[in-house]
Design a protein around this motif. Structure first.
Motif, short mmCIF file in Angstrom:
data_model
loop_
_atom_site.label_atom_id
_atom_site.label_comp_id
_atom_site.label_asym_id
_atom_site.label_seq_id
_atom_site.Cartn_x
_atom_site.Cartn_y
_atom_site.Cartn_z
N TYR A 200 5.39 -2.78 -31.22
CA TYR A 200 4.42 -2.16 -32.11
C TYR A 200 5.09 -1.08 -32.92
O TYR A 200 6.04 -0.46 -32.47
N THR A 201 4.51 -0.79 -34.02
CA THR A 201 4.77 0.49 -34.65
C THR A 201 3.77 1.42 -34.00
O THR A 201 2.57 1.15 -34.00
N LEU A 202 4.26 2.48 -33.42
CA LEU A 202 3.34 3.40 -32.78
C LEU A 202 2.47 4.07 -33.83
O LEU A 202 2.92 4.30 -34.96
N GLN A 206 0.16 8.41 -31.33
CA GLN A 206 1.00 8.03 -30.19
C GLN A 206 2.37 8.71 -30.27
O GLN A 206 2.87 9.24 -29.29
N THR A 227 -10.89 4.97 -24.83
CA THR A 227 -10.48 3.71 -24.22
C THR A 227 -9.88 2.80 -25.30
O THR A 227 -10.41 2.72 -26.40
N SER A 229 -7.07 3.26 -26.81
CA SER A 229 -6.34 3.98 -27.86
C SER A 229 -4.83 3.88 -27.69
O SER A 229 -4.08 4.42 -28.49
N GLY A 230 -4.39 3.18 -26.64
CA GLY A 230 -2.95 3.00 -26.48
C GLY A 230 -2.29 4.01 -25.57
O GLY A 230 -1.12 4.32 -25.72
N LYS A 231 -3.05 4.53 -24.59
CA LYS A 231 -2.48 5.48 -23.63
C LYS A 231 -1.39 4.81 -22.79
O LYS A 231 -0.32 5.38 -22.59
N THR A 232 -1.68 3.61 -22.31
CA THR A 232 -0.71 2.94 -21.45
C THR A 232 0.60 2.74 -22.18
O THR A 232 1.68 2.94 -21.63
N GLU A 233 0.51 2.38 -23.44
CA GLU A 233 1.71 2.22 -24.26
C GLU A 233 2.48 3.55 -24.33
O GLU A 233 3.70 3.57 -24.22
N ARG A 265 2.21 -5.29 -15.99
CA ARG A 265 2.60 -4.82 -17.32
C ARG A 265 3.76 -3.81 -17.23
O ARG A 265 4.68 -3.85 -18.05
N PRO A 382 -5.47 1.58 -32.06
CA PRO A 382 -4.52 0.95 -32.98
C PRO A 382 -5.16 -0.18 -33.78
O PRO A 382 -4.77 -0.43 -34.92
N ASP A 547 -9.87 -5.18 -20.00
CA ASP A 547 -9.90 -5.41 -21.43
C ASP A 547 -10.54 -6.78 -21.66
O ASP A 547 -9.93 -7.80 -21.42
P1 ADP Z 1 -5.52 2.43 -23.14
O1 ADP Z 1 -4.55 2.53 -22.02
O2 ADP Z 1 -5.72 3.72 -23.89
O3 ADP Z 1 -6.83 1.78 -22.80
P2 ADP Z 1 -3.65 0.41 -24.10
O4 ADP Z 1 -2.33 1.09 -24.06
O5 ADP Z 1 -3.97 -0.56 -23.01
O6 ADP Z 1 -4.84 1.48 -24.23
O7 ADP Z 1 -3.80 -0.26 -25.53
C1 ADP Z 1 -4.95 -1.00 -25.91
C2 ADP Z 1 -4.51 -2.24 -26.64
O8 ADP Z 1 -3.83 -1.87 -27.85
C3 ADP Z 1 -3.53 -3.05 -25.84
O9 ADP Z 1 -3.81 -4.41 -26.05
C4 ADP Z 1 -2.18 -2.68 -26.40
O10 ADP Z 1 -1.26 -3.73 -26.24
C5 ADP Z 1 -2.50 -2.39 -27.86
N1 ADP Z 1 -1.66 -1.36 -28.50
C6 ADP Z 1 -1.24 -0.18 -27.96
N2 ADP Z 1 -0.51 0.52 -28.85
C7 ADP Z 1 -0.47 -0.21 -29.99
C8 ADP Z 1 0.12 -0.03 -31.31
N3 ADP Z 1 0.81 1.07 -31.60
N4 ADP Z 1 -0.06 -1.00 -32.21
C9 ADP Z 1 -0.78 -2.10 -31.92
N5 ADP Z 1 -1.34 -2.34 -30.73
C10 ADP Z 1 -1.21 -1.42 -29.76
#
Ligand code: ADP
Ligand code: ZN
Ligand code: ZN
Length: 731
Positions: A200-202, A206, A227, A229-233, A265, A382, A547
């Motif tokens: 991804y492009t953050l 992020q 929820t 929003s890409g926290k896990t990433e 993951r 994202p 999800d």
């Molecule tokens: P959270 O932990 O906040 O619920 P996730 O990290 O699981 O969020 O991200 C939610 C979804 O968005 C996932 O499917 C993930 O793969 C995707 N995602 C996360 N960061 C990005 C990004 N920068 N660009 C596109 N998709 C993203």
């Protein structure tokens, strides 16, 4: 006596004291090391916590330690210090805390295992084809192959077992290898994270979050992100940075069984570098994972609460995901909060601590507002979708039939007709029932406290669990005269009611009962992902991190039961639940709706509901807490007294309360004793005393002194006393 010739040892006993043993000549014992010692007529395994030059035990009574099972300490100095701090803070015997932090085998004196490198397994192209073309027949084989997410991703056996929710044996894997469907690979446990296929492009948010983690800022970080929003990433990138710096990462999650995909993951990103630690593992697996982390062989430790105490030679980062989850608080024995001790551990080890949540606790938000924590936001997803808005259905206008109102049923009908799914959530948290009027919404309150009275099914009285006030249970509403009800309804009944309304629609129930069997949860989650229109009915389990792409509507059947429950955090938990549940809806491109059935649509909490702005929702709650001197503005501890007879429990609780009053410091208030909300459990009776103080110090000093004085008194056998500092629940 040679210098430092005495080892001060703790044992796995509910005793506060250290035991002194002479260290045999030409033996080296150090703090953090296990030691075998004579105890009574037998032997015991203990841990050395300190060395001393002399002992209060007379020379001729001082016994000699036996050989240690280890060549050196197995706990690092910081983990030892963390546990000593924890035992003091939670007023728990040090020996139990320390030995309880070891894997069970080590507690019993087993030797630390020698590690052998573990192979990783990945799908071959043939395996991929076999899976795609449905050639795999065996259920076990299918489960294993499916747990490997994509071509190229390699997992070790433990992670595979966890993701597949199966106890996978080496034989299973060899069989699949013989078929040509799986192959072994090895990974260098210390290599930096390999480039990922997910590139991804953050988002700028992020990026900013990742940049904000700094080993130079000793403050913990609150990562508040809606929820999805890409926290896990963000966690994964932070972890990769730490690993690249030659450090280890401790990644705490509330519960592994409910979110098995997360482990997969993480392992996918860091092949061969992850040690998984949770209670679902076989004892040997858990011990090996622990040891691999302690040796630095695994760079990332993913685990539940107890993984907090894993010794790490090169600590670099601690992540606490879903920091609001009460699973981080141990509810019996050593009642520690893994989240709070994680913050302490970060201080001791000088490593950054990241607390992440879409719905942080009041305590954490408060700390962030005071500047004690840094505060970083992920406000957007994202994919650009938005959490849906929240609407209420007034149950005084639309009276529910078996829990379901006409507007909710209509909305469900419409959602299903569009091929979308409906989640129907029953908040069963808190078993205590409040006495309420379904006509006008009146709720029975305690005259002396900010608390609702509770009623027990078989009881004729209504009781306040904060102060012990009791009164005869009212039959009719004092406001409108209608017959009063006490609330409570189960998911199974709700499932039946829904089946009558929607006979053609598949219904899936998710609660503790329905997912008790291994693999049942994964099967249910799979089915939900595969189905189009469907109804999923369940408890808060529905709202956990999953999800799902096709959730068009989330209905909360009885939100009042949580919002107006007697329990301290029930309201906060309900607000968190609403926001988390809302996060399940509208992940696809069509948006979604959240409907709450309530008898109090005009209550400030209900009017303020805005799933997109969780902190704003908390304002009325914070004001309430501040006025009442409750956390985060004051500090609480519960002392529970348990005995075989109600009268004995009460009598001893009075005695304990007397000790507390006698040693009272500062502005500490001693409330009670009162019968615990679950007064009788396992044929024993429980009373509780609530302590409240504006200053934490007052609370701790009083507890320490009072505990000391009641321990010198001979309580009859069978009376048990437990202390719960910073309780999550008053029930
Ligand atoms: P959270 O932990 O906040 O619920 P996730 O990290 O699981 O969020 O991200 C939610 C979804 O968005 C996932 O499917 C993930 O793969 C995707 N995602 C996360 N960061 C990005 C990004 N920068 N660009 C596109 N998709 C993203
Ligand atoms: Zn009424
Ligand atoms: Zn009261």
């Amino acid at each position: 006596m040679p210098e430092n010739g005495i080892a001060q040892v703790v044992l796995d006993r509910p005793l506060d004291r250290l035991f002194d043993y002479r260290i045999p000549d030409d033996t080296d014992l150090r703090p953090g090391q296990r030691v075998r010692v004579p105890f009574g007529r037998g032997e015991a395994i203990g841990i050395v916590v300190a060395l001393a030059n002399q002992s209060d035990v007379p020379e001729n009574k001082l016994r000699e330690a036996l050989p240690s099972p280890d060549p050196g300490p197995i706990l690092t100095p910081t983990v030892l210090e963390l546990l000593r701090f924890g035992a003091r803070y939670y007023h728990h015997p040090l020996g139990e805390a320390l030995l309880g932090a070891l894997p069970p085998g080590l507690r019993r004196g087993h030797l630390v295992p020698t590690l052998t490198p573990e192979p990783l397994w990945r799908l071959t192209p043939a395996g991929h084809t076999a899976l795609a073309e449905g050639q795999v027949r065996g259920r076990r084989q299918l489960a294993i192959l499916r747990a490997l997410p994509a071509l190229g991703a390699a997992l070790d056996r433990t992670t595979l077992s966890t993701t597949a929710a199966l106890q996978i044996t080496a034989k299973d894997l060899r069989q699949l290898e013989t078929h040509g469907w799986l192959e072994q690979t090895r990974a260098d446990p210390r290599a930096p994270a390999p480039p990922t296929s997910i590139d991804y492009t953050l988002t700028p948010e992020q990026e900013a979050a990742i940049a904000a983690v700094s080993p130079d800022d000793p403050r913990p970080m609150l990562l508040e992100g809606v929820t999805g929003s890409g926290k896990t990433e963000v966690y994964l990138r932070m972890a990769a940075d730490a690993v690249a710096r030659g450090r280890q990462v401790l990644f705490l999650i509330p519960e592994i069984a409910l979110t098995p995909q997360l482990a997969g993951r993480i392992q996918q990103r860091f092949p061969g570098q992850v040690a998984l630690l949770h209670s679902g593992l076989a004892e040997g697996e858990r011990l090996r994972a622990w040891e691999a982390a302690r040796q630095g062989e695994r760079r990332i430790v993913v685990g539940t609460r107890s993984a907090l105490f894993v010794p790490l030679p090169e600590p670099g980062l601690i992540i606490v995901d879903e920091e609001h989850d009460s699973a981080f608080k141990q509810q019996d024995g050593f009642r520690y909060s893994a989240r709070d001790l994680a913050v302490k551990r970060g201080q001791l080890e000088r490593t950054p601590v990241v607390l992440g949540s879409a719905t942080p606790t009041l305590e954490t938000l408060h700390a962030a507002r005071q500047g004690r924590y840094t505060h970083v936001h992920l406000r957007t997803r994202p994919d650009g979708t938005q959490p849906p808005g929240v609407e209420t259905i007034d149950t005084r206008v639309h009276s529910p039939d078996e829990g379901l109102t006409a507007p909710l049923l209509d909305a469900m009908q419409q959602t299903l007709a569009e091929g979308q799914q409906c989640f129907v959530l029953l908040n069963r948290r808190g078993f205590a029932r409040v006495l309420t009027c379904e006509g006008c919404g009146w709720v029975a309150d305690c005259p002396d406290c900010d608390a609702h009275l509770t009623v027990h099914a078989h009881d004729r009285r209504a009781i306040c669990h904060l102060c012990g006030h009791q009164e005869p249970r009212a039959e009719h509403c004092p406001e409108c005269g209608e017959t009063l009800a006490h609330r409570g309804r189960g998911t199974q009944r709700l499932e039946q009611a829904l089946a009558r309304h929607f006979p053609q629609t598949p219904i899936i129930r998710l609660d503790r009962d329905s997912v008790r069997h291994k693999g049942a949860l994964e099967a249910a989650l799979d089915r939900i992902r595969q189905l189009d229109a469907a109804i999923v009915v369940g408890t808060q389990m529905l709202a956990k991190g999953h999800d799902f792409p096709r959730v068009g509507l989330v209905g909360v059947v009885d939100v009042d039961q949580g919002l107006f429950s007697v329990d301290l955090r029930a309201t906060e938990h309900t607000l968190q639940l609403i926001v988390q549940a809302a996060g399940r809806a509208g992940r696809g491109d069509r948006g979604g709706r959240v409907l709450l059935q309530t008898g109090h649509p005009d209550h400030p909490l209900m009017r303020g509901l805005d799933a997109g702005n969780y902190p704003a929702m908390l304002e009325p709650l914070l004001a309430e807490r501040e006025a009442a001197g409750l956390p985060p503005y004051g500090h609480l501890a519960l002392v529970r007294v348990e005995a075989a007879e109600a009268a004995a429990a009460h009598r001893h609780a009075e005695t304990i309360a007397g000790h507390l009053l006698a040693t009272r410091h500062g502005d500490l208030r001693v409330l009670g004793p009162a019968p615990a909300p679950r007064h009788r459990v396992n044929r024993r009776f429980r009373e509780q005393i609530l302590l409240r103080a504006a200053e934490r110090q007052a609370l701790h000093r009083t507890l320490a002194q009072a505990r000391h004085s009641w321990q010198t008194e001979d309580l009859p056998r069978g009376v048990r006393i437990a202390i719960d500092v910073d309780p999550v629940s008053l029930a």
